[in-house]
Design a protein around this motif. Structure first.
Motif, PDB file in Angstrom:
ATOM      1  N   TYR A 126       0.838  -1.191   0.000  1.00 27.14           N
ATOM      2  CA  TYR A 126       0.000   0.000   0.000  1.00 27.14           C
ATOM      3  C   TYR A 126       0.875   1.244   0.000  1.00 27.14           C
ATOM      4  N   LYS A 127       0.536   2.195  -0.891  1.00 24.15           N
ATOM      5  CA  LYS A 127       1.313   3.428  -0.978  1.00 24.15           C
ATOM      6  C   LYS A 127       1.193   4.239   0.308  1.00 24.15           C
ATOM      7  N   ASP A 128      -0.012   4.282   0.878  1.00 23.80           N
ATOM      8  CA  ASP A 128      -0.218   4.978   2.145  1.00 23.80           C
ATOM      9  C   ASP A 128      -1.411   4.354   2.841  1.00 23.80           C
ATOM     10  N   LYS A 129      -1.695   4.798   4.063  1.00 26.98           N
ATOM     11  CA  LYS A 129      -2.724   4.164   4.873  1.00 26.98           C
ATOM     12  C   LYS A 129      -4.136   4.426   4.365  1.00 26.98           C
ATOM     13  N   SER A 130      -4.295   5.362   3.433  1.00 26.48           N
ATOM     14  CA  SER A 130      -5.622   5.666   2.902  1.00 26.48           C
ATOM     15  C   SER A 130      -5.886   5.014   1.551  1.00 26.48           C
ATOM     16  N   SER A 131      -4.903   4.297   1.015  1.00 28.82           N
ATOM     17  CA  SER A 131      -5.042   3.739  -0.334  1.00 28.82           C
ATOM     18  C   SER A 131      -6.245   2.804  -0.449  1.00 28.82           C
ATOM     19  N   LEU A 132      -6.357   1.886   0.487  1.00 30.11           N
ATOM     20  CA  LEU A 132      -7.450   0.915   0.417  1.00 30.11           C
ATOM     21  C   LEU A 132      -8.795   1.596   0.609  1.00 30.11           C
ATOM     22  N   ARG A 133      -8.871   2.531   1.515  1.00 31.72           N
ATOM     23  CA  ARG A 133     -10.136   3.218   1.769  1.00 31.72           C
ATOM     24  C   ARG A 133     -10.592   3.997   0.536  1.00 31.72           C
ATOM     25  N   ARG A 134      -9.654   4.640  -0.170  1.00 35.55           N
ATOM     26  CA  ARG A 134     -10.003   5.361  -1.396  1.00 35.55           C
ATOM     27  C   ARG A 134     -10.483   4.400  -2.472  1.00 35.55           C
ATOM     28  N   LEU A 135      -9.822   3.237  -2.558  1.00 35.09           N
ATOM     29  CA  LEU A 135     -10.225   2.261  -3.562  1.00 35.09           C
ATOM     30  C   LEU A 135     -11.647   1.782  -3.318  1.00 35.09           C
ATOM     31  N   LEU A 136     -11.959   1.416  -2.084  1.00 33.52           N
ATOM     32  CA  LEU A 136     -13.298   0.904  -1.777  1.00 33.52           C
ATOM     33  C   LEU A 136     -14.367   1.964  -1.964  1.00 33.52           C
ATOM     34  N   SER A 137     -14.042   3.210  -1.693  1.00 37.16           N
ATOM     35  CA  SER A 137     -15.035   4.280  -1.833  1.00 37.16           C
ATOM     36  C   SER A 137     -15.439   4.504  -3.285  1.00 37.16           C
ATOM     37  N   GLY A 138     -14.606   4.042  -4.233  1.00 38.37           N
ATOM     38  CA  GLY A 138     -14.921   4.220  -5.644  1.00 38.37           C
ATOM     39  C   GLY A 138     -15.560   3.007  -6.293  1.00 38.37           C
ATOM     40  N   CYS A 139     -16.074   2.077  -5.474  1.00 41.14           N
ATOM     41  CA  CYS A 139     -16.706   0.850  -5.992  1.00 41.14           C
ATOM     42  C   CYS A 139     -18.144   0.780  -5.479  1.00 41.14           C
ATOM     43  N   PRO A 140     -19.057   1.529  -6.051  1.00 34.20           N
ATOM     44  CA  PRO A 140     -20.406   1.666  -5.477  1.00 34.20           C
ATOM     45  C   PRO A 140     -21.287   0.431  -5.585  1.00 34.20           C
ATOM     46  N   VAL A 141     -20.965  -0.510  -6.489  1.00 37.04           N
ATOM     47  CA  VAL A 141     -21.824  -1.695  -6.647  1.00 37.04           C
ATOM     48  C   VAL A 141     -21.087  -2.984  -6.294  1.00 37.04           C
ATOM     49  N   LEU A 142     -20.017  -2.879  -5.529  1.00 36.89           N
ATOM     50  CA  LEU A 142     -19.210  -4.053  -5.186  1.00 36.89           C
ATOM     51  C   LEU A 142     -20.036  -5.070  -4.408  1.00 36.89           C
ATOM     52  N   GLU A 143     -19.947  -6.342  -4.811  1.00 39.86           N
ATOM     53  CA  GLU A 143     -20.704  -7.411  -4.169  1.00 39.86           C
ATOM     54  C   GLU A 143     -19.814  -8.403  -3.419  1.00 39.86           C
ATOM     55  N   GLU A 144     -18.560  -8.554  -3.856  1.00 39.74           N
ATOM     56  CA  GLU A 144     -17.654  -9.514  -3.211  1.00 39.74           C
ATOM     57  C   GLU A 144     -16.304  -8.857  -2.970  1.00 39.74           C
ATOM     58  N   LEU A 145     -15.822  -8.946  -1.729  1.00 40.94           N
ATOM     59  CA  LEU A 145     -14.540  -8.364  -1.359  1.00 40.94           C
ATOM     60  C   LEU A 145     -13.735  -9.375  -0.556  1.00 40.94           C
ATOM     61  N   VAL A 146     -12.481  -9.614  -0.986  1.00 37.22           N
ATOM     62  CA  VAL A 146     -11.558 -10.480  -0.268  1.00 37.22           C
ATOM     63  C   VAL A 146     -10.293  -9.679   0.011  1.00 37.22           C
ATOM     64  N   ILE A 147      -9.926  -9.576   1.284  1.00 36.80           N
ATOM     65  CA  ILE A 147      -8.722  -8.855   1.685  1.00 36.80           C
ATOM     66  C   ILE A 147      -7.866  -9.782   2.528  1.00 36.80           C
ATOM     67  N   ASP A 148      -6.628  -9.993   2.101  1.00 31.09           N
ATOM     68  CA  ASP A 148      -5.686 -10.817   2.847  1.00 31.09           C
ATOM     69  C   ASP A 148      -4.591  -9.909   3.388  1.00 31.09           C
ATOM     70  N   LYS A 149      -4.519  -9.809   4.711  1.00 35.14           N
ATOM     71  CA  LYS A 149      -3.526  -8.958   5.356  1.00 35.14           C
ATOM     72  C   LYS A 149      -2.454  -9.802   6.052  1.00 35.14           C
ATOM     73  N   SER A 150      -2.197 -10.984   5.500  1.00 29.17           N
ATOM     74  CA  SER A 150      -1.320 -11.940   6.164  1.00 29.17           C
ATOM     75  C   SER A 150       0.160 -11.601   6.056  1.00 29.17           C
ATOM     76  N   GLU A 151       0.548 -10.768   5.129  1.00 26.56           N
ATOM     77  CA  GLU A 151       1.967 -10.521   4.906  1.00 26.56           C
ATOM     78  C   GLU A 151       2.471  -9.254   5.580  1.00 26.56           C
ATOM     79  N   ASP A 152       1.662  -8.640   6.446  1.00 25.04           N
ATOM     80  CA  ASP A 152       2.045  -7.462   7.212  1.00 25.04           C
ATOM     81  C   ASP A 152       2.077  -6.168   6.405  1.00 25.04           C
TER      82      ASP A 152
END
Length: 433
Positions: A169-195
């Motif tokens: 992630y470029k910065d701590k807001s990258s993921l939040r900005r990405l999700l905010s631009g997906c208004p009809v998203l139905e399936e989301l998978v996030i793996d935070k296993s690698e730190d």
């Protein structure tokens, strides 16, 4: 060959779409009809991971792959590309190559884009072209490993499926900005296993129906940035939840109610799991492994009919009692071990405390009871005896062990002892497997 030749081009293209792209190209040598048919295949899969780039020839080897992809895309004729997949090796693929290929995909109105890079370090990670984040025709996006989310303005108005697995992630807001631009998203998978993960995660989406949040592996020798972070979930349309976090990193999970939830898989190492549990009370099928106490909380699962409970957590037997009392309509109960955490079932310590009164689920609804890896200890046998004695609607009770060949006879003896236990249901069958 004559039978295949009689098939329509549309059917032939569907068949070719199931083959590896490198094999699809070879069909051009079959006959004149096949010479250009491969250029219309709508699913492309380029795999560079089979090559190992070492020594002086690595640049030359990757150059061959790059030119192959470039040449293929130049000759490609289909106006619409349904699926484009890249499985790339670590060191030689570049952001310029990927930008060129993604721009081609956008020009062909690609529906599904999947990019896997085998590196895990920051040094070899690269960002994707910004035009990808404003491509309004994209329906499925899956990103794996050594990719950097450098997210500008986002407008993915058609995106329904998003998988982000162990990326950077470029910065701590990258993921939040990405999700905010997906208004009809139905399936989301996030793996935070690698730190490589922002300190807080916010999933606030009215359209989301399937959500997976995973933290299954962490190198204990490295400091993680997720300590004292937050997970905030507000997904009122959710039907499926997969929440796996097997490291108690001091984070706070805050979740709103999920009234449409049908199925949930929760494996959580957390001192205070009640906030998440309160949000999933509408669930019908639940797989549960908790390292944290709920005994002091009153939470009712009025819709729960199927429960699979992990037997490796500390004091899982207390959780069993709590779930029996909290699930009045439960029909199926399975005691199991989850692969992420368990080595063996934790033995019951002291005495198992029975419910203060017979739970409604045992009197009126439970019809199937299964105990996988049953070990036959006296206290475990007491649990079985209580359920068989009070489950008036029980039809089937199934027990199996996980013992070595040398212990098999002893295990079978323990299982056979269960057959003689009193049963409240005259129609209950005990199966030993």
């Amino acid at each position: 060959m004559d039978m295949i030749s009689n098939l329509s081009d549309d059917l032939l293209l569907k068949i070719l779409s199931q083959l590896p792209t490198k094999d699809v190209v070879l069909t051009m040598f079959l006959s004149k009809r096949w010479k250009f048919l491969w250029t219309m295949v709508t699913k492309l899969d380029f795999d560079d991971s089979v090559y190992e780039y070492f020594g002086e020839d690595c640049a030359v080897q990757y150059k061959v792959f790059q030119e192959y992809v470039d040449r293929f895309l130049v000759l490609y004729k289909s106006p619409v590309l349904e699926t484009l997949k890249f499985n790339l090796g670590c060191r030689m693929s570049t952001t310029n190559d990927m930008s060129t290929w993604i721009r081609f995909a956008i020009a062909r109105r690609v529906h599904e884009l999947e990019i896997f890079r085998s590196c895990q370090d920051d040094f070899h990670s690269f960002p994707l072209p910004r035009c990808l984040y404003t491509f309004e025709k994209l329906v499925v996006l899956k990103l794996y490993k050594s990719i950097t989310l450098d997210v500008p303005r986002v407008c993915l108005s058609s995106l329904k499926v998003l998988h982000i697995l162990s990326v950077h992630y470029k910065d701590k807001s990258s993921l939040r900005r990405l999700l905010s631009g997906c208004p009809v998203l139905e399936e989301l998978v996030i793996d935070k296993s690698e730190d490589e993960y922002p300190p807080s995660l916010y999933v606030i989406m009215n359209s989301l129906e399937r959500l997976s949040i995973l933290n299954e592996f962490r190198d204990s020798g490295e400091e993680t940035s997720f300590v004292d972070g937050k997970v905030v979930i507000n997904v009122p349309s959710l039907k499926y939840l997969n929440y796996v976090d097997i490291y108690d990193l001091g984070h706070l999970c805050s979740s709103e109610n999920m009234p449409e939830l049908v199925e949930a898989n929760v494996k959580l190492v957390c001192k205070s799991p009640e906030k998440l549990m309160r949000s999933i009370t509408s669930v019908k099928h639940l797989s549960l492994c908790l390292y944290g106490s709920l005994l002091q909380h009153r939470i009712e699962f009025y819709q729960l009919v199927h429960l699979e409970l992990c037997g490796c957590g500390p004091k899982w037997w207390n959780l069993l009692t709590w779930m029996l009392q909290s699930s009045p309509k439960l029909q199926v109960l399975k005691l199991n071990m989850c692969a992420e955490i368990c080595i063996r079932t934790t033995p019951i310590k002291r005495s198992w405390v029975q419910p203060s009164s017979i739970p409604d689920c045992l009197e009126f609804h439970l019809n199937t009871f299964m105990w996988k890896y049953y070990n036959g200890r006296r206290k475990e046998k007491n649990v079985v005896a209580y359920i068989l004695k009070n489950a008036r609607q029980l039809k089937t009770a199934i027990f199996s062990t996980k013992e070595s060949h040398l212990q098999e006879k002893r295990s079978q003896k323990k299982l056979k002892q269960l057959v003689s236990l009193p049963r409240a249901s005259s129609s209950c069958q005990i199966l030993l497997v």
